[in-house]
Design a protein around this motif. Structure first.
Motif, PDB file in Angstrom:
ATOM      1  N   LYS A 321     -31.873 -17.682 -14.922  1.00  0.00           N
ATOM      2  CA  LYS A 321     -30.981 -18.756 -14.475  1.00  0.00           C
ATOM      3  C   LYS A 321     -31.183 -19.025 -12.989  1.00  0.00           C
ATOM      4  N   LYS A 322     -31.291 -17.954 -12.199  1.00  0.00           N
ATOM      5  CA  LYS A 322     -31.490 -18.112 -10.768  1.00  0.00           C
ATOM      6  C   LYS A 322     -32.827 -18.780 -10.468  1.00  0.00           C
ATOM      7  N   GLU A 325     -32.795 -22.500 -11.054  1.00  0.00           N
ATOM      8  CA  GLU A 325     -32.161 -23.225  -9.950  1.00  0.00           C
ATOM      9  C   GLU A 325     -33.131 -23.409  -8.790  1.00  0.00           C
ATOM     10  N   GLU A 328     -35.714 -26.112  -9.707  1.00  0.00           N
ATOM     11  CA  GLU A 328     -35.187 -27.470  -9.640  1.00  0.00           C
ATOM     12  C   GLU A 328     -35.194 -28.026  -8.225  1.00  0.00           C
ATOM     13  N   THR A 329     -35.221 -27.169  -7.228  1.00  0.00           N
ATOM     14  CA  THR A 329     -35.236 -27.611  -5.832  1.00  0.00           C
ATOM     15  C   THR A 329     -36.645 -27.647  -5.257  1.00  0.00           C
TER      16      THR A 329
END
Length: 583
Positions: A321-322, A325, A328-329
């Protein structure tokens, strides 16, 4: 080559939908030409006339199917002869490129060629057990497609049972019914292989120019010389085959004279049209622009080889999950000319700084990214033919009989269907007796010793293939042209990787080839978000093809720092064994 069993409405429609006018795999133009050749110009409208037509075509069908099987056997034999006698070829694909590609109109596609060769080996294994007369029985009983689509070792096991029938119900049937029928047919129709049939093969292996098919000894010698990457057949049980040991004294009929002698059937093969046309590439129809980008990524660095994900599932979910994230950036790259300059700064010490997102819109047909040592990092392709892409999702969905599995998001493994084709175990045979066939060693094990399944010492079909046999056949029928197109792209764009992968395909026991060549397995993930993982047992490359109407779900290559937002019909190939990836 569509091959469906107990097909539903959806799977039949899916298979039919794979055809389009310019299809090379399905060859609809050739079908229409063949229909014109057999159309009957006139008949009356009586029931008798109709029945006569049915009888005529049904009667000829047995002979034609029999000859078709023998033609496939001859192809397998011819390919082996070329591999042994020609210094220009070392694989089945080399044979196609060297001898088939230069042919003008009428040549089969590569997929069809290797399929015919695989069929030849299947039918040869039956004939190795019961001579060519078993193939005549297969034709007469309309068992052709049952044998052609048989998974795993069925033809070999049938041939082995025909040679050495045991005391099982099947073995008793071989002795009481099948062997007497073979004895009957060999007396009534004494056949031989001679003239042009396999002459190079016979010379190579020291066989007679004429192979007497009525002689089990001659038949066994001939078929035992055909290499199958497998254990040899056991010696024949003379007591069981006694009815077939009496010599047949009648004149032998050369096997390829049967069709010409059949009443009302004419088979013309115009060899002159297969003259040298100068030749083109193995896949001459590939026309794709490829952008090649070099990077400073060093796959040998310890930072790039260490699997940093947690093996505990709960911890791995949090870690993934981390990382999602962070992905996505990542830095967006939407200009092909800027890709090289950005990547030059992206791996300053041979490993990534962050994540980089490459837009699919900038790929001209394919994007090939290389590591610092020149090896392949990733190959991304968006050049699937429009006619193929437009029906891809519907055909895949129909292969599952439109089950609700496509409608909801599923946890990992629940939406995953693995069609691993072959797996293998290892074994040591140093103390094995030389006079016992390996398949019978378990039965000879000393009392009190644990028996070992020696059949599994060679690669064999995984249990998943049997659990999902119908799905396997459906997908072959529906997506065969897609698999052929992918193989085409690999051969044309990644020749070194293709050659390394396809060598394994051509080493499989029984030489069945692979419907997803140059790969050996197919995994279907449906609406699944996979956690971070590596596929340690993958050989060289893994290919991921995106299918469906979706947004997001891009595949992330952690060590390389790549985020690839695949779309419907796009694929990526990368080294999955040492690349941590997720979506």
């Amino acid at each position: 080559m569509a091959c469906i069993s107990t097909a539903s409405l959806d799977t039949v429609i899916s298979a039919l939908a794979a055809i389009h006018p310019e299809s090379n795999e399905m060859e609809p133009k050739m079908w229409m030409d063949r229909v014109k050749q057999v159309c009957i110009s006139s008949w009356d409208d009586s029931i008798m006339s109709v029945l006569q037509c049915c009888h005529a075509f049904s009667s000829q069908e047995v002979g034609v199917v029999f000859m078709k099987m023998l033609s496939y056997v001859e192809l397998a034999v011819k390919c082996q002869s070329l591999l042994h006698s020609s210094t220009d070829v070392s694989s089945l694909r080399d044979i196609y490129a060297t001898f088939v590609t230069p042919l003008p109109d009428g040549k089969p596609t590569l997929r069809t060629f290797v399929f015919w060769n695989a069929l030849g080996h299947k039918f040869a294994q039956l004939a190795a057990g019961g001579s060519v007369y078993v193939l005549l029985m297969v034709a007469g009983l309309d068992l052709y497609w049952s044998i052609a689509r048989a998974l795993s070792r069925v033809p070999f096991e049938v041939g082995k049972m025909l040679r050495r029938p045991d005391n099982s119900p099947a073995g008793k049937l071989v002795r009481s019914r099948i062997i007497p029928i073979i004895a009957f047919m060999r007396e009534k129709l004494p056949l031989s292989f001679e003239n042009h049939f396999c002459i190079d093969f016979n010379i190579l292996h020291g066989l007679s120019a004429t192979v007497d098919c009525t002689s089990l000894k001659d038949s066994d010698r001939f078929f035992d010389c055909l290499e199958r990457n497998d254990y040899k057949f056991p010696s024949r049980s003379r007591s069981s085959c006694k009815p077939c040991l009496t010599p047949v004294l009648d004149d032998l009929l050369p096997v390829f004279n049967i069709v010409a002698a059949a009443d009302g059937w004419n088979l013309n093969v115009n060899a002159s049209k297969y003259n040298d046309s100068g030749g083109q590439g193995l896949f001459a129809d590939i026309n794709m622009e490829i952008a090649v980008v070099a990077t400073q990524f060093n796959p040998s660095l310890s930072e790039n080889r260490r699997f940093t994900a947690k093996h505990d599932r709960t911890l791995n979910k949090a870690w993934t999950k981390k990382e999602r994230e962070l992905a996505e950036t990542g830095v967006d790259v939407s200009d092909l000319s800027a890709v090289q300059s950005k990547l030059d700064m992206f791996y300053p010490r041979g490993h990534k700084l962050a994540y980089i997102r490459i837009s699919m819109d900038i790929i001209p047909g394919a994007l090939q990214m290389c590591n610092v040592d020149g090896s392949l990092m990733a190959f991304i392709c968006n050049a699937m033919l429009d006619a193929m892409r437009e029906t891809l999702y519907d055909r895949l969905k129909a292969s599952f009989d439109n089950l609700d599995i496509f409608q909801s998001r599923l946890p990992p493994t629940k939406g995953t269907i693995s069609l691993r084709w072959y797996i293998s175990l290892g074994g040591i045979g140093e103390a094995a007796p030389e006079d016992v066939h390996p398949h019978f060693l378990g039965a000879r094990a000393a009392k009190g010793c644990r028996e070992f399944n020696f059949i599994q010492t060679l690669p064999y079909l995984s249990q998943e293939m049997f659990n999902h046999e119908q799905l396997y056949l459906n997908i072959q029928a529906s997506l065969g042209d897609v698999f052929e197109w992918i193989e085409t792209v690999f051969w044309a764009c990644l020749p070194k990787e293709y050659e390394a992968l396809v060598k394994l395909v051509e080493l499989l026991p029984g030489k069945p080839d692979s419907p997803v060549a140059p790969f050996l397995s197919l995994v279907i993930n449906i609406n699944v978000a996979m956690l971070r993982h590596q596929d340690a047992k993958d050989k060289l490359l893994c290919l991921v093809l995106a299918v469906g109407r979706f947004t997001g779900g891009g595949i992330v290559l952690k060590e390389q720092g790549l985020v690839v937002e695949l779309r419907h019909g796009y694929f990526i190939a990368f080294t999955s064994a040492d690349t941590t990836h997720f979506n």
